[in-house]
Design an enzyme around this catalytic site. Sequence first.
Site, mmCIF file in Angstrom:
data_model
loop_
_atom_site.group_PDB
_atom_site.id
_atom_site.type_symbol
_atom_site.label_atom_id
_atom_site.label_comp_id
_atom_site.label_asym_id
_atom_site.label_seq_id
_atom_site.Cartn_x
_atom_site.Cartn_y
_atom_site.Cartn_z
ATOM 1 C CB SER A 22 54.962 -73.232 104.142
ATOM 2 O OG SER A 22 54.876 -71.839 104.139
ATOM 3 C CB THR A 154 19.907 -106.333 107.181
ATOM 4 O OG1 THR A 154 19.321 -107.677 107.241
ATOM 5 C CG2 THR A 154 18.856 -105.321 106.327
ATOM 6 C CG HIS A 155 22.588 -108.384 109.711
ATOM 7 N ND1 HIS A 155 23.198 -107.877 111.008
ATOM 8 C CD2 HIS A 155 21.389 -107.824 109.910
ATOM 9 C CE1 HIS A 155 22.574 -107.385 111.723
ATOM 10 N NE2 HIS A 155 21.324 -107.356 111.095
ATOM 11 C CB SER A 276 46.684 -110.368 87.993
ATOM 12 O OG SER A 276 47.818 -111.150 88.241
ATOM 13 C CE LYS A 282 42.633 -111.703 90.524
ATOM 14 N NZ LYS A 282 42.925 -111.742 91.825
ATOM 15 C CD GLU A 289 40.772 -104.278 94.888
ATOM 16 O OE1 GLU A 289 41.233 -105.088 95.358
ATOM 17 O OE2 GLU A 289 41.310 -103.955 93.674
ATOM 18 C CE1 TYR A 316 49.294 -68.248 111.043
ATOM 19 C CE2 TYR A 316 51.237 -67.685 112.181
ATOM 20 C CZ TYR A 316 50.553 -68.522 111.194
ATOM 21 O OH TYR A 316 51.363 -69.070 110.331
ATOM 22 C CD GLN A 321 54.469 -72.788 107.558
ATOM 23 O OE1 GLN A 321 54.518 -71.399 107.766
ATOM 24 N NE2 GLN A 321 55.380 -73.457 107.586
HETATM 25 N N1 ARG Z 1 53.314 -69.382 105.596
HETATM 26 C C1 ARG Z 1 52.482 -69.270 106.903
HETATM 27 C C2 ARG Z 1 51.252 -70.037 107.349
HETATM 28 O O1 ARG Z 1 50.876 -70.864 106.129
HETATM 29 C C3 ARG Z 1 51.871 -67.592 106.713
HETATM 30 C C4 ARG Z 1 51.608 -66.854 107.944
HETATM 31 C C5 ARG Z 1 52.862 -66.600 108.729
HETATM 32 N N2 ARG Z 1 52.683 -65.656 109.671
HETATM 33 C C6 ARG Z 1 53.431 -65.279 110.553
HETATM 34 N N3 ARG Z 1 53.149 -64.523 111.558
HETATM 35 N N4 ARG Z 1 54.753 -65.861 110.798
HETATM 36 O O2 ARG Z 1 50.709 -69.951 108.236
#
Ligand code: ARG
Length: 475
Positions: A22, A154-155, A276, A282, A289, A316, A321
Site C-alpha cells: 500500500s 421553482t421547477h 473549443s 465557443k 462543469e 482490525y 487498508q
Molecule cells: N497498511 C495497513 C493498512 O493500511 C497497515 C496496518 C496493517 N496491519 C496488519 N495487521 N497487517 O491497514
Amino acid sequence: MTLWGGRFNSGIDDAVFNLSRSVHFDWRLAPYDLRSSLAHTEVLEKNGIITVDLAAQLRKAIKQLQVEVKNGFFAPLPEDEDVHSALERGLKEKIGDLGGAIRAGRSRNDQVATDFRLYLIDHMIELSGELIKLEEAIIKLAQEYVEDIAPGFTHLQHAQPISFAHEIAKHAHALVRDISRIKDWLARSNFSPLGAGALAGSSLPLTPEESAKNLGFAGIVANSIDAVSDRDFAAEALFIMATIGIHLSRIGEEWCLLSSTEFGWAEIDDAFATGSSIMPQKKNPDVAELARGKAGRFIGNLTGLLAVLKGMPFAYNRDLQEDKEYVFDSVENLLLLIPPVTGMIATTKFNRAKMKTAAPLGFSLATEIADYLVKQGVPFSEAHEAAGACVKMCEVRGIALHELSDQELLNAHPKLNPSVRSALELEGAVKGRTAKNSASPASVKIQISNLEDALKKDLAWSSNERERFSGMMSQ
Ligand code: ARG
C-alpha cells in the site's frame, strides 16, 4: 521489507506482496507517522521502556527522516510494504537494529488509525480554509447585486421576483453549514487510537493519554478494539466532502445555465473559461462543469468506504487498508476544485438589465394579485383562483398582468380594484418581502451582514486550528 516473518518458512509470493502493498498510496501518511513516532518515543522513554540514550537516538533519526521525507531524499522502495515499514527501514538505516525498539507497545493497527486521523484532521482544517475563501467570494458577489431584481425560479420556471443577491447568497449559507459540520466532526474525531496496540492495549506500562496530548488530541479512544477498527471519522469526513461536492455541483449547474446563450445573464471571465478546438466562437464553462461532474466521485468515495465497513467483524481486518484511497481522492480533488470555483465566482459579471427585463416574465407577479385579495379578506383559495383567471386572460390577449383593464380585473374578482396595479410594480413587489429570511433588498442586506459575522468567526476558528495543528506537527 515487511515487519513480520519470524514464524514463516518462506517469503510470500510476489503476487501476494503486490496485492498487499500500500506504500504507493499510504506514503501520504509519512509526516503523521513520523510525528506519532516522536510521541510514542517520549512515552516509551518516560515509562522506562527504553533508555534516555536510545530515546535521544530515535528522536534524532526520526527528525532527520522528517526533513528527508519532506525534501524527497528519503522515499519508499519497491520492496517496502507500507508507509510504516518503509519508515522503520529508514530508522534502521540510521541507527541500526536499535530502530526496531520503537515498535514496543505499538502495532501497525493503532499506528495506521492514528496516522489516518491526523491526516484527516490536518486536511479537513485546510479544507475549511478554502471553503471560507469561497464563501467570501460568494458574499462579495451577492453584495454587488442587492438592488438588482431577477426572476426567482421553482421547477426551473419563473416563480417570483427576488433580489438577485438572495439567489447568490444562498450558496454561502450552504457553506456555513459545511464548515459547522467540519467543526462537529473534529470535536467527535479528535481522539487518539495510539496505545491500543493490535487490539487489546499493551501489557507494557504505557501512558497513551500522554501521547494523545502530545499529538493535539483531546484524549484517547475509550475502547482499544474500537480504536483500531472504527473508521467513522473517515466515513463522516467523506459525507461532509460529498455534501460540499454537491453544493459545488449546484453552483456549477447554475453557472452553466446562467452563462448559456439562452439565459445570457452571466459572463464568466476568460481566465475561468475555456475554448473549443474546432469552434472558434465557443467559450465553455469548464470550471462549472467540473464542479458539477466531480460530485460523482465524492459520492462514490463515500459509498465505497461505507461498503468496505459494512459487516466488518471484531477489530482490525486487512479490509481496512481499503479505507484510504477514497479519502485521499476526495481530499485532493476538493482542494483542486475549490480554488478555481472561487476564482470563477469572484470574476463573473451579471447582466443587470437582462435579469430585470426577465423578472416579470412568466407572470411571476401573479402571487401579488392573490396576496392583494387576501389583504381584502378574501380566502387564499378564492384569491388564487382569481389570480389564475387574470393569467389566463393575459395569455389569451398576449399582455402582462398590469395591462389588464379595470373591467377585466373586476371580472376576475369583484374585489380586484385598479389599485392592485401598484402591487404589480416589480420593485414594490420585491420590497414587500420583508421577513428576515426573505428576498427584499433590505432583508438580504441583513442576511449578508449575518453571513459576514459567521465568516469572521469561522475564519478565526479555522486559523486557530491551523496554528494549533501545525504547531503540534513541528514539535
Ligand atoms: N497498511 C495497513 C493498512 O493500511 C497497515 C496496518 C496493517 N496491519 C496488519 N495487521 N497487517 O491497514
